[in-house]
Motif scaffolding. Structure first.
Motif, mmCIF file in Angstrom:
data_model
loop_
_atom_site.group_PDB
_atom_site.id
_atom_site.type_symbol
_atom_site.label_atom_id
_atom_site.label_comp_id
_atom_site.label_asym_id
_atom_site.label_seq_id
_atom_site.Cartn_x
_atom_site.Cartn_y
_atom_site.Cartn_z
ATOM 1 N N GLN A 59 36.130 50.612 30.156
ATOM 2 C CA GLN A 59 35.037 49.832 30.725
ATOM 3 C C GLN A 59 34.636 50.296 32.126
ATOM 4 O O GLN A 59 33.481 50.206 32.509
ATOM 5 N N ARG A 60 35.596 50.757 32.930
ATOM 6 C CA ARG A 60 35.305 51.081 34.321
ATOM 7 C C ARG A 60 35.154 52.581 34.525
ATOM 8 O O ARG A 60 35.718 53.383 33.791
ATOM 9 N N LEU A 61 34.366 52.924 35.560
ATOM 10 C CA LEU A 61 34.195 54.334 35.911
ATOM 11 C C LEU A 61 35.468 54.854 36.567
ATOM 12 O O LEU A 61 36.156 54.106 37.263
ATOM 13 N N ARG A 110 34.709 55.097 31.836
ATOM 14 C CA ARG A 110 33.569 54.782 30.978
ATOM 15 C C ARG A 110 32.769 56.024 30.624
ATOM 16 O O ARG A 110 32.248 56.153 29.517
#
Length: 302
Positions: free
Chosen positions: A100-102, A105
């Motif tokens: 979900q997070r950079l 992602r």
């Protein structure tokens, strides 16, 4: 001095020391070589042998100095081994993090696009086989497309790495077949398994953690590469070997865990007092999951 070295050899034979100290000694030696040779004389054996001779002459036969130097080197090597293990544990977490997070992602989206493209080819091959009724004629194309898709991910890609999706696929397959939440059932299933099954699972897990630890060593060698470029080559080789070992160990671990559910899930149900005469069914798996989740602790009855 002979007694000291003999006792030291016995200690180095211990598994924990072997995992930490011996690789650490190699790293310490690499650091020493890097500090002495640098980039300019990276592969100069004469310069290295001259330095070794000078070091040996400087220690002479002074037992106290030899013991002190040896103890210092071993201590530094052990500390380095602990650092590699810590990095390895961090790598294990990174391999299975959600996407979900950079920047995770970005990797997840790239893998998802690759998987969707490969899956479209599988669907196209299946449609071609069904359209003319000649399934056997299209079987090679369908098999090749399916294998290419599975190499990207065995399930729809949703993790930054293949390892994360392979372990996630284990949960999905077990849930789809038996309606079992593996995270709730696994600890109890472990106590049901015979010793040989647990040994195989433990060996696969050790291989997985060993691969992560090797990745930790690759990171440490990469740091040395700032002063000595051959260390970058060592780091690259170690990282490649670690990734290949991790993929192999993950596949083995997932297959063994799924096999454990297939073979011993019914026995666990019987041990829990559920009515399971022959084999595990989805209804029984759902009942077992509810029992072991202890959902009433979250939603107590009125």
């Amino acid at each position: 001095m002979t007694a000291f070295l003999g006792e030291l050899g016995k200690k180095l034979a211990e598994r924990s020391v072997t995992l930490l100290v011996l690789p650490g000694l190699l790293w310490v030696a690499t650091v020493a070589i890097a500090a002495r040779l640098g980039h300019r004389h990276a592969l100069d054996p004469y310069r290295l042998s001259t330095w070794v001779d000078e070091f040996v002459k400087s220690t002479g036969s002074q037992t106290t100095r030899i013991v002190a130097v040896t103890a210092g080197i071993l201590g530094f090597a052990a500390a380095t081994g602990l650092a590699a293990s810590w990095i390895g544990r961090l790598v294990e977490r990174l391999w299975i993090i959600p996407g979900q997070r950079l920047p995770a992602r970005w990797l997840t989206n790239a893998r998802r696009k690759r998987w969707n493209t490969a899956h479209e080819k599988v669907a196209a091959a299946a449609r071609a086989a069904l359209s003319d009724g000649a399934v056997s004629a299209h079987a090679p194309d369908l098999a090749a497309a399916t294998n290419a898709c599975r190499k990207i991910s065995p399930v729809p890609a949703d993790r930054p790495t293949w390892i994360g999706d392979r372990l996630r696929g284990l949960d999905i397959r077990v849930s789809a077949r038996y309606r079992i939440d593996l995270s709730a059932v696994w600890a109890r299933l472990w106590f049901t398994l015979p010793d040989d099954a647990r040994t195989e699972l433990s060996a696969a897990h050790d291989s997985y953690t060993g691969a992560a630890r090797l990745f930790g060593w690759a990171t440490l060698y990469l740091v040395v590469g700032v002063w000595w470029w051959p260390a970058v080559v060592i780091a690259t080789a170690a990282a490649t070997a670690a990734w290949l070992q991790a993929r192999s160990a993950t596949a083995t671990l997932a297959d063994l865990a799924e096999a454990a559910v297939d073979l011993y899930g019914a026995e666990l149900a019987r041990k829990l007092g559920l009515n399971c005469p022959d084999r595990l069914t989805p209804a029984l798996g759902e009942e077992m999951t509810k029992l072991l989740r202890k959902d009433e602790t979250l939603n107590p009855p009125a």
